[in-house]
Design an enzyme around this catalytic site. Structure first.
Site, PDB file in Angstrom:
ATOM      1  N   GLY A   1      72.588  21.225  20.941  1.00  0.00           N
ATOM      2  CA  GLY A   1      71.859  20.102  20.381  1.00  0.00           C
ATOM      3  C   GLY A   1      72.256  19.833  18.939  1.00  0.00           C
TER       4      GLY A   1
ATOM      5  N   ASP B   1      71.634  26.826  30.074  1.00  0.00           N
ATOM      6  CA  ASP B   1      71.761  27.871  29.067  1.00  0.00           C
ATOM      7  C   ASP B   1      71.852  29.253  29.705  1.00  0.00           C
ATOM      8  OD1 ASP B   1      70.380  30.002  27.221  1.00  0.00           O
ATOM      9  OD2 ASP B   1      71.016  28.412  25.856  1.00  0.00           O
TER      10      ASP B   1
ATOM     11  N   TRP C   1      72.229  28.688  23.465  1.00  0.00           N
ATOM     12  CA  TRP C   1      73.313  27.731  23.702  1.00  0.00           C
ATOM     13  C   TRP C   1      72.774  26.310  23.721  1.00  0.00           C
ATOM     14  CZ3 TRP C   1      76.829  30.573  22.225  1.00  0.00           C
ATOM     15  CH2 TRP C   1      77.021  31.879  22.685  1.00  0.00           C
ATOM     16  N   ASP C   2      71.573  26.108  24.233  1.00  0.00           N
ATOM     17  CA  ASP C   2      70.963  24.771  24.217  1.00  0.00           C
ATOM     18  C   ASP C   2      70.755  24.288  22.790  1.00  0.00           C
ATOM     19  OD1 ASP C   2      70.770  24.159  26.924  1.00  0.00           O
ATOM     20  OD2 ASP C   2      68.824  25.115  27.160  1.00  0.00           O
ATOM     21  N   PHE C   3      70.192  25.140  21.952  1.00  0.00           N
ATOM     22  CA  PHE C   3      69.894  24.708  20.589  1.00  0.00           C
ATOM     23  C   PHE C   3      71.169  24.517  19.769  1.00  0.00           C
ATOM     24  CE2 PHE C   3      65.627  26.485  21.567  1.00  0.00           C
ATOM     25  CZ  PHE C   3      64.897  25.350  21.270  1.00  0.00           C
TER      26      PHE C   3
END
Length: 407
Positions: free
Chosen positions: A168, A130, A163-165
């Site tokens: 996901g 991220d 960006w990770d969330f």
């Protein structure tokens, strides 16, 4: 959690944030999500913040409502057990590299309708996280005080791994789309979602990429001002900072009414020759003059009076809080139906836990479930999914191929 996906089982082989988030969202909608880790725990098993007993609060919250299987994933036998679990289940989420033992080809051997969703770094195979995707996106060089020099000012990283969330959430959607396609056609799917493409694609979808190319350069820093509209942080007489956002005519009139600034606004309209109620453009272009008027009114009032006026007028505003303040705020947490009672967490620490973000009227959301202990469901899953006898499982445990929950 809702039970919309109660007939769905997913194998998750994850670490860090994006991949566990995809499984979490599916679990909160009722799917049986079986997270499989190396027997000593994955790369994120002891990720900060840790309790004094060594439990990761991040892991505990990203893995709620899941089952846990712990295998020796460095051994051929442990890897084969995992592959067999994916084949029997038929769908998997992972962020392991495609060139690992958990390739789609390996998972789909004998299972042509296999659905796999794989989180990657960049589309060309380079690694990414991220924080590095954010560095590439340009956002950190767009934030910061407006007076900072555009050429020499340092980047300002965001602390939320956005960006990770987002990745996901997109992967949970992609899994459902691939399963729907299989239901319609009988075909399996290998879905690869590069974290970097989520970042760059978001630039495209938001119009930012087109904007930069159109302007032929970078957008100037605006501090806490909203781009293309009217909004910023202001300070009350008693030193409280709060945000006011004006993107509609209704919000404009509410702000003007709450601060009783109709006369200075009318004077500014005469001076500039423009009208503000119906134009984001006019409000944005003349934002500094408008900010000065609003701040002048805000600076003469304590925040309690400001909040009362803004609420009564129907304005869109919020006070800035520390994250600790937000975590203890009655409206945001204690009395918010998003949060349910604390389940029996592995850490032993009791605190409000989230239900599904979605609210479905007429359906029971249910109370939040705890994260599993590492290996808590190893025996159960191997018996149910692979039809292994208790004796066979016992031998695997004795050999160190399978691990069960720690006390």
């Amino acid at each position: 959690m809702y039970q919309l996906l109660s007939d769905l089982s997913i194998i998750e082989v994850s670490s860090f944030v994006a991949s566990p988030t995809a499984g979490l969202y599916c679990a909160q909608m009722g799917a049986e999500v079986i997270r499989v880790d190396h027997k000593a725990g994955g790369l994120d098993y002891d990720r900060y913040m840790l309790t004094k007993e060594g439990w990761s609060l991040a892991w505990e919250n990203l893995n709620r409502a899941k089952k846990s299987v712990a295998l020796d994933l460095r051994s051929g036998e442990g890897r084969e057990l995992l592959l067999e679990l994916t084949r029997k289940t038929g769908q998997a989420i992972t962020n392991l590299p495609e060139q690992s033992f958990l390739s789609h080809a390996a998972m789909s051997e004998g299972r042509p309708d296999m659905v796999s969703v794989r989180i990657m770094g960049w589309h060309d195979g380079r690694q990414a996280m991220d924080f590095t995707v954010n560095a590439a996106s340009g956002y950190p060089l767009m934030t910061g005080p407006a007076e900072w020099d555009q050429e020499t000012a340092p980047p300002v990283n965001q602390v939320l791994p956005a960006w990770d969330f987002i990745t996901g959430a997109y992967c949970a959607f992609a899994m459902m789309a691939a399963i729907h396609h299989r239901t319609m056609t009988g075909e399996g799917s290998e879905v690869r979602v590069p974290l970097g493409d989520v970042g760059m694609g978001t630039l495209g979808n938001s119009g930012s990429l087109a904007e930069m190319l159109y302007r032929g350069g970078d957008r100037p820093r605006l501090g806490n001002a909203i781009w293309g509209a009217l909004g910023r942080d202001f300070i009350s007489k008693d030193g409280k900072r709060f945000m006011v956002a004006v993107l509609t005519t209704k919000q404009w009139h509410a702000m003007v009414e709450a601060f009783d600034i109709a006369e200075p606004i009318a004077a500014l309209e005469r001076e500039t020759g423009v009208e503000f109620p119906h134009s984001d453009h006019n409000r944005f272009v003349h934002r500094d003059a408008l900010f000065a008027i609003v701040q002048g009114a805000a600076g003469a009032l304590d925040y309690a009076a400001i909040a009362e006026r803004l609420a009564a007028a129907g304005a869109t505003f919020e006070r800035y809080r520390t994250m600790y303040e937000a975590s203890t705020d009655p409206d945001l947490v204690t009395n918010n139906p998003l949060f349910g009672p604390s389940p029996k967490n592995p850490s032993g620490f009791a605190y409000p836990a989230t239900r599904s973000f979605a609210n479905i009227p007429g359906r029971e959301a249910g109370d939040p479930l705890p994260a599993p202990l590492l290996g808590q469901h190893s025996e159960e899953v191997l018996a149910e999914r692979l039809a292994l006898s208790s004796g066979a499982i016992g031998k695997l445990i004795d050999a160190g191929i399978v691990a069960t929950a720690r006390a």
